[in-house]
Write a protein that holds these residues in place. Structure first.
Motif, mmCIF file in Angstrom:
data_model
loop_
_atom_site.group_PDB
_atom_site.id
_atom_site.type_symbol
_atom_site.label_atom_id
_atom_site.label_comp_id
_atom_site.label_asym_id
_atom_site.label_seq_id
_atom_site.Cartn_x
_atom_site.Cartn_y
_atom_site.Cartn_z
ATOM 1 N N GLY A 1 0.811 -1.211 0.000
ATOM 2 C CA GLY A 1 0.000 0.000 0.000
ATOM 3 C C GLY A 1 0.842 1.258 0.000
ATOM 4 N N ILE A 2 1.878 1.268 0.825
ATOM 5 C CA ILE A 2 2.780 2.425 0.881
ATOM 6 C C ILE A 2 3.496 2.591 -0.455
ATOM 7 N N THR A 3 3.996 1.489 -1.004
ATOM 8 C CA THR A 3 4.725 1.537 -2.270
ATOM 9 C C THR A 3 3.855 2.041 -3.406
ATOM 10 N N SER A 4 2.636 1.528 -3.524
ATOM 11 C CA SER A 4 1.770 1.946 -4.629
ATOM 12 C C SER A 4 1.365 3.408 -4.501
ATOM 13 N N THR A 5 1.156 3.872 -3.279
ATOM 14 C CA THR A 5 0.822 5.289 -3.089
ATOM 15 C C THR A 5 1.989 6.181 -3.470
ATOM 16 N N LEU A 6 3.203 5.802 -3.081
ATOM 17 C CA LEU A 6 4.381 6.596 -3.431
ATOM 18 C C LEU A 6 4.641 6.568 -4.929
ATOM 19 N N LYS A 7 4.401 5.417 -5.573
ATOM 20 C CA LYS A 7 4.580 5.323 -7.027
ATOM 21 C C LYS A 7 3.677 6.300 -7.756
ATOM 22 N N SER A 8 2.468 6.481 -7.245
ATOM 23 C CA SER A 8 1.524 7.387 -7.897
ATOM 24 C C SER A 8 1.769 8.844 -7.518
ATOM 25 N N GLY A 9 2.788 9.099 -6.699
ATOM 26 C CA GLY A 9 3.146 10.471 -6.351
ATOM 27 C C GLY A 9 2.479 10.989 -5.092
ATOM 28 N N SER B 1 6.837 10.156 1.811
ATOM 29 C CA SER B 1 6.549 11.018 0.668
ATOM 30 C C SER B 1 7.600 10.779 -0.414
ATOM 31 N N VAL B 2 7.431 11.486 -1.526
ATOM 32 C CA VAL B 2 8.337 11.358 -2.657
ATOM 33 C C VAL B 2 8.907 12.736 -2.974
ATOM 34 N N THR B 3 10.213 12.795 -3.222
ATOM 35 C CA THR B 3 10.833 14.049 -3.634
ATOM 36 C C THR B 3 11.542 13.834 -4.960
ATOM 37 N N THR C 1 13.506 10.240 -8.765
ATOM 38 C CA THR C 1 12.493 10.402 -7.734
ATOM 39 C C THR C 1 12.913 9.542 -6.554
ATOM 40 N N GLN C 2 12.950 10.115 -5.366
ATOM 41 C CA GLN C 2 13.433 9.420 -4.179
ATOM 42 C C GLN C 2 12.348 9.338 -3.108
ATOM 43 N N PRO C 3 12.196 8.179 -2.453
ATOM 44 C CA PRO C 3 11.279 8.105 -1.322
ATOM 45 C C PRO C 3 11.900 8.813 -0.116
ATOM 46 N N LYS C 4 11.045 9.349 0.736
ATOM 47 C CA LYS C 4 11.506 10.111 1.895
ATOM 48 C C LYS C 4 10.610 9.758 3.075
ATOM 49 N N PHE C 5 11.162 9.701 4.281
ATOM 50 C CA PHE C 5 10.380 9.458 5.485
ATOM 51 C C PHE C 5 10.709 10.527 6.504
ATOM 52 N N LYS C 6 9.673 11.123 7.069
ATOM 53 C CA LYS C 6 9.860 12.108 8.131
ATOM 54 C C LYS C 6 9.169 11.573 9.374
ATOM 55 N N ALA C 7 9.927 11.373 10.442
ATOM 56 C CA ALA C 7 9.377 10.821 11.677
ATOM 57 C C ALA C 7 8.399 11.793 12.320
ATOM 58 N N GLY C 8 7.329 11.259 12.878
ATOM 59 C CA GLY C 8 6.325 12.056 13.567
ATOM 60 C C GLY C 8 6.710 12.274 15.027
ATOM 61 N N LYS C 9 5.949 13.119 15.708
ATOM 62 C CA LYS C 9 6.244 13.455 17.093
ATOM 63 C C LYS C 9 6.191 12.243 18.011
ATOM 64 N N GLY C 10 5.200 11.381 17.828
ATOM 65 C CA GLY C 10 5.074 10.201 18.681
ATOM 66 C C GLY C 10 6.277 9.282 18.566
#
Length: 90
Positions: free
Chosen positions: A31-39, A51-53, A75-84
């Motif tokens: 699910g994560i991969t397909s969402t990132l593929k679609s931008g 997200s994707v940059t 196009t590179q995948p990116k992850f930003k950690a949340g507060k929790g």
């Protein structure tokens, strides 16, 4: 922790079989991969955002020869950690 360790942990915490946990983990990754593929981006509140940059083309150097070479735009995948997640780690 590798993928098999993650599947075992999910199975143990959820009280389900490793086969079912494996299917669930694969479904999340797909699910994560397909969402990132679609931008798009995937926001998991309290955990983080996937997200994707886009990276521009640039000029680099071959470390062996020192020869200049062009690096294609990508196009590179990116992850930003949340507060929790940040609070849990610190």
């Amino acid at each position: 922790m590798n993928k098999q360790d993650l599947i075992a942990a999910v199975a143990d915490q959820a009280g389900i079989s490793k086969a079912d946990a494996g299917k669930a983990v694969e479904a999340v990754f797909d699910g994560i991969t397909s969402t990132l593929k679609s931008g798009g981006e995937v926001r998991l509140v309290g955990f983080g955002t996937f997200s994707v940059t886009k990276r521009k083309a640039s000029t680099g150097r071959n470390p062996r020869t020192g020869e200049a070479m062009t690096i294609k735009a990508s196009t590179q995948p990116k992850f930003k950690a949340g507060k929790g997640l940040k609070d849990a780690v610190n």
